[in-house]
Design a protein around this motif. Structure first.
Motif, PDB file in Angstrom:
ATOM      1  N   GLN A   8      -7.972  -4.443  12.133  1.00  0.00           N
ATOM      2  CA  GLN A   8      -8.606  -3.147  12.368  1.00  0.00           C
ATOM      3  C   GLN A   8      -7.604  -2.122  12.892  1.00  0.00           C
ATOM      4  O   GLN A   8      -7.538  -0.991  12.403  1.00  0.00           O
ATOM      5  CB  GLN A   8      -9.740  -3.318  13.373  1.00  0.00           C
ATOM      6  CG  GLN A   8     -10.281  -2.022  13.965  1.00  0.00           C
ATOM      7  CD  GLN A   8     -11.240  -2.270  15.098  1.00  0.00           C
ATOM      8  OE1 GLN A   8     -12.340  -2.757  14.868  1.00  0.00           O
ATOM      9  NE2 GLN A   8     -10.834  -1.942  16.321  1.00  0.00           N
ATOM     10  N   THR A  15      -5.057   5.858   9.062  1.00  0.00           N
ATOM     11  CA  THR A  15      -6.204   6.654   8.614  1.00  0.00           C
ATOM     12  C   THR A  15      -6.005   8.114   8.989  1.00  0.00           C
ATOM     13  O   THR A  15      -5.978   8.456  10.168  1.00  0.00           O
ATOM     14  CB  THR A  15      -7.507   6.135   9.264  1.00  0.00           C
ATOM     15  OG1 THR A  15      -7.714   4.771   8.882  1.00  0.00           O
ATOM     16  CG2 THR A  15      -8.690   6.969   8.806  1.00  0.00           C
ATOM     17  N   LYS A  44     -14.128   5.867   0.170  1.00  0.00           N
ATOM     18  CA  LYS A  44     -15.231   5.378   1.028  1.00  0.00           C
ATOM     19  C   LYS A  44     -14.703   4.821   2.343  1.00  0.00           C
ATOM     20  O   LYS A  44     -15.224   5.124   3.425  1.00  0.00           O
ATOM     21  CB  LYS A  44     -16.021   4.274   0.302  1.00  0.00           C
ATOM     22  CG  LYS A  44     -16.586   4.663  -1.040  1.00  0.00           C
ATOM     23  CD  LYS A  44     -17.419   3.545  -1.643  1.00  0.00           C
ATOM     24  CE  LYS A  44     -16.627   2.280  -1.935  1.00  0.00           C
ATOM     25  NZ  LYS A  44     -15.591   2.475  -2.965  1.00  0.00           N
ATOM     26  N   THR A  45     -13.669   3.988   2.263  1.00  0.00           N
ATOM     27  CA  THR A  45     -13.120   3.356   3.462  1.00  0.00           C
ATOM     28  C   THR A  45     -12.575   4.405   4.422  1.00  0.00           C
ATOM     29  O   THR A  45     -12.857   4.377   5.627  1.00  0.00           O
ATOM     30  CB  THR A  45     -12.017   2.363   3.086  1.00  0.00           C
ATOM     31  OG1 THR A  45     -12.554   1.361   2.215  1.00  0.00           O
ATOM     32  CG2 THR A  45     -11.448   1.690   4.323  1.00  0.00           C
ATOM     33  N   TYR A  62     -14.423  -2.877  12.959  1.00  0.00           N
ATOM     34  CA  TYR A  62     -14.299  -2.707  11.514  1.00  0.00           C
ATOM     35  C   TYR A  62     -13.862  -4.024  10.892  1.00  0.00           C
ATOM     36  O   TYR A  62     -12.913  -4.665  11.365  1.00  0.00           O
ATOM     37  CB  TYR A  62     -13.270  -1.622  11.186  1.00  0.00           C
ATOM     38  CG  TYR A  62     -12.805  -1.636   9.746  1.00  0.00           C
ATOM     39  CD1 TYR A  62     -13.510  -0.942   8.764  1.00  0.00           C
ATOM     40  CD2 TYR A  62     -11.673  -2.353   9.361  1.00  0.00           C
ATOM     41  CE1 TYR A  62     -13.102  -0.964   7.444  1.00  0.00           C
ATOM     42  CE2 TYR A  62     -11.250  -2.377   8.038  1.00  0.00           C
ATOM     43  CZ  TYR A  62     -11.971  -1.684   7.078  1.00  0.00           C
ATOM     44  OH  TYR A  62     -11.550  -1.713   5.764  1.00  0.00           O
ATOM     45  N   THR A  64     -13.531  -6.093   6.808  1.00  0.00           N
ATOM     46  CA  THR A  64     -13.674  -6.011   5.362  1.00  0.00           C
ATOM     47  C   THR A  64     -14.175  -7.356   4.858  1.00  0.00           C
ATOM     48  O   THR A  64     -13.729  -8.418   5.316  1.00  0.00           O
ATOM     49  CB  THR A  64     -12.352  -5.615   4.679  1.00  0.00           C
ATOM     50  OG1 THR A  64     -12.556  -5.523   3.264  1.00  0.00           O
ATOM     51  CG2 THR A  64     -11.241  -6.585   4.980  1.00  0.00           C
ATOM     52  N   ASP A  93     -16.615  -3.176   5.280  1.00  0.00           N
ATOM     53  CA  ASP A  93     -16.047  -2.613   4.062  1.00  0.00           C
ATOM     54  C   ASP A  93     -16.266  -3.565   2.888  1.00  0.00           C
ATOM     55  O   ASP A  93     -16.126  -4.781   3.029  1.00  0.00           O
ATOM     56  CB  ASP A  93     -14.548  -2.371   4.265  1.00  0.00           C
ATOM     57  CG  ASP A  93     -14.014  -1.244   3.402  1.00  0.00           C
ATOM     58  OD1 ASP A  93     -14.809  -0.634   2.661  1.00  0.00           O
ATOM     59  OD2 ASP A  93     -12.806  -0.977   3.457  1.00  0.00           O
ATOM     60  N   GLU A  94     -16.620  -2.992   1.736  1.00  0.00           N
ATOM     61  CA  GLU A  94     -16.792  -3.742   0.483  1.00  0.00           C
ATOM     62  C   GLU A  94     -17.752  -4.924   0.635  1.00  0.00           C
ATOM     63  O   GLU A  94     -17.432  -6.067   0.317  1.00  0.00           O
ATOM     64  CB  GLU A  94     -15.434  -4.208  -0.049  1.00  0.00           C
ATOM     65  CG  GLU A  94     -14.489  -3.043  -0.330  1.00  0.00           C
ATOM     66  CD  GLU A  94     -13.353  -3.410  -1.246  1.00  0.00           C
ATOM     67  OE1 GLU A  94     -13.479  -3.175  -2.451  1.00  0.00           O
ATOM     68  OE2 GLU A  94     -12.344  -3.937  -0.743  1.00  0.00           O
ATOM     69  N   PHE A 119     -21.731   0.363   6.054  1.00  0.00           N
ATOM     70  CA  PHE A 119     -21.016  -0.462   5.094  1.00  0.00           C
ATOM     71  C   PHE A 119     -20.690   0.321   3.831  1.00  0.00           C
ATOM     72  O   PHE A 119     -21.342   1.314   3.504  1.00  0.00           O
ATOM     73  CB  PHE A 119     -21.816  -1.726   4.747  1.00  0.00           C
ATOM     74  CG  PHE A 119     -23.147  -1.483   4.070  1.00  0.00           C
ATOM     75  CD1 PHE A 119     -23.252  -1.460   2.686  1.00  0.00           C
ATOM     76  CD2 PHE A 119     -24.296  -1.295   4.823  1.00  0.00           C
ATOM     77  CE1 PHE A 119     -24.470  -1.252   2.062  1.00  0.00           C
ATOM     78  CE2 PHE A 119     -25.529  -1.093   4.209  1.00  0.00           C
ATOM     79  CZ  PHE A 119     -25.614  -1.062   2.823  1.00  0.00           C
ATOM     80  N   THR A 120     -19.652  -0.114   3.125  1.00  0.00           N
ATOM     81  CA  THR A 120     -19.309   0.466   1.829  1.00  0.00           C
ATOM     82  C   THR A 120     -19.598  -0.559   0.749  1.00  0.00           C
ATOM     83  O   THR A 120     -19.606  -1.771   0.995  1.00  0.00           O
ATOM     84  CB  THR A 120     -17.829   0.874   1.746  1.00  0.00           C
ATOM     85  OG1 THR A 120     -17.005  -0.295   1.713  1.00  0.00           O
ATOM     86  CG2 THR A 120     -17.433   1.754   2.925  1.00  0.00           C
TER      87      THR A 120
END
Length: 398
Positions: A8, A15, A44-45, A62, A64, A93-94, A119-120
């Protein structure tokens, strides 16, 4: 959970906060379960991590869904452990890469009411049709590719406002003149946008060729991983879907002959229609219907275009200019949420109210001369007149 925190922190350090997508201000982050859908590479992320960085890191986590941590731990176990440690925000994520995502999201929602989950997921995922009912629990929003306006902002070319469609149509001359006080050469930037501006991949690529290659790889990953995983495609079906997309890319805008496609691909007619729907759900193509025609799974589309103009360049060497114009208009209008169908006269009917005829600089008004609420959308002009509106202005809808 040390590995998760380490991962994370590495992600957060990279970012950026300088540019935020249009959807950032529209997401109900306060809600308990929110999913952000969109095609690979759309941002998205980054969008969720930008929000994440505004929250207390001591109560936010966070993850994934394809992290090795989940080889031995479930999402539910992770959420439970994080809740025990005082966690109040979990970003996943994902999520579509996790086998039982819907059931575990339901259990997290029901079991930990103090915790918010963001969530993505892939564009192709219907979050309301998983193995568990999330329709009363989850809110779903879709992040589309960048508008021309966002492209200008990302590359620090101009910081300009968006306009409702009604304003653009009724006041396009004034709006174009005002925008051009800041944006001196809109057509030059617009041509670049059509080829390399829809996805924010450009900040990581050094040339049009590299952008096109990465876009092609992205499309291939959607076919080979996202769609294959979500719909359990066999290797044979994946090959045939790639062939189907190849046919579409070579001939868009495509007036589909479904039986002919079925014969070429050696599958049933209904299978071809199902694949066309899957490709549209995955934001690879757009199926457009005529006025009054249904949009059910087994309803043949009346015209097919690629989802955005960058895909035209990635899948074909020299896209037709007319195709690019129609694709761009359909893309921007649909991304803004407008209802689009093929018109009896002109090219598109929008919201059962506006008729648009899309063309080049020499396009005449003959086809829509007898219609009210009708506009000629012209390429290669900076400022319009009467009911002639510049094509590039449709890039300011969001």
């Amino acid at each position: 959970m040390e590995k998760l925190f380490s991962f994370q922190n590495n992600i957060l350090q990279n970012t950026p906060l300088s540019f935020k997508r249009y959807l950032y201000q529209q997401i109900p982050f306060h809600s308990r379960l929110v999913g952000v859908k969109g095609i690979r590479g759309v941002g998205k992320t980054t969008l969720l991590l930008q929000y994440f960085k505004t929250q207390s890191l001591s109560t936010s986590l966070y993850v994934t869904a394809d992290h090795p941590w989940f080889y031995q731990h479930s999402l539910l176990e992770t959420a439970e452990e994080w809740h025990k440690q005082g966690g109040r925000l979990l970003v996943i994520d994902e999520v579509h890469k996790y086998a039982h995502w819907s059931a575990e999201l339901k259990n997290i929602y029901d079991g930990f009411p103090e915790m918010r989950v963001l969530f993505t997921a892939s564009s192709a995922l219907d979050i309301y049709r998983g193995e568990a009912d999330l329709s009363r629990r989850a809110l779903s929003v879709t992040l589309h590719g960048m508008s021309f306006r966002e492209y200008l902002s990302l590359y620090q070319l101009a910081d300009l406002p968006s306009f409702p469609l009604s304003d653009l149509l009724e006041n396009h001359q004034i709006i174009a003149m005002e925008l051009m006080q800041t944006l001196k050469t809109p057509l030059l930037h617009f041509k670049k946008y059509l080829q390399t501006g829809y996805l924010p991949l450009g900040v990581q690529t050094s040339s049009e060729q590299e952008y096109g290659m990465r876009t092609f790889q992205l499309i291939d990953a959607v076919l080979g991983f996202d769609l294959a995983f979500l719909h359990d495609y066999s290797a044979s079906h994946q090959s045939k879907i790639r062939r189907l997309l190849g046919v579409l890319a070579d001939t868009v805008p495509y007036i589909p002959n479904i039986q002919e496609l079925a014969t070429v691909l050696q599958v049933s007619r209904n299978t071809v229609l199902m694949w066309l729907q899957h490709l549209e759900q995955a934001a690879i193509i757009r199926n457009i219907h005529k006025e009054g025609h249904g949009t059910s799974v087994l309803q043949k589309p009346d015209k097919i275009v690629l989802e955005n103009t960058n895909f035209n360049y990635a899948l074909g060497k020299t896209p037709n200019e007319g195709t690019l114009r129609e694709t761009f208009v359909a893309n921007q209008l649909c991304n803004k949420g407008h209802h689009l169908v093929l018109a009896e006269q002109g090219d598109f009917m929008v919201d059962d109210k506006y008729t648009l005829e899309v063309g080049g600089k020499n396009k005449k008004k003959k086809q829509i001369a007898a219609l009210s609420n009708a506009w000629i959308v012209k390429d290669n002009i900076e400022i319009g007149y009467t009911n002639v509106i510049p094509l590039w202005l449709f890039g300011f809808l969001y």
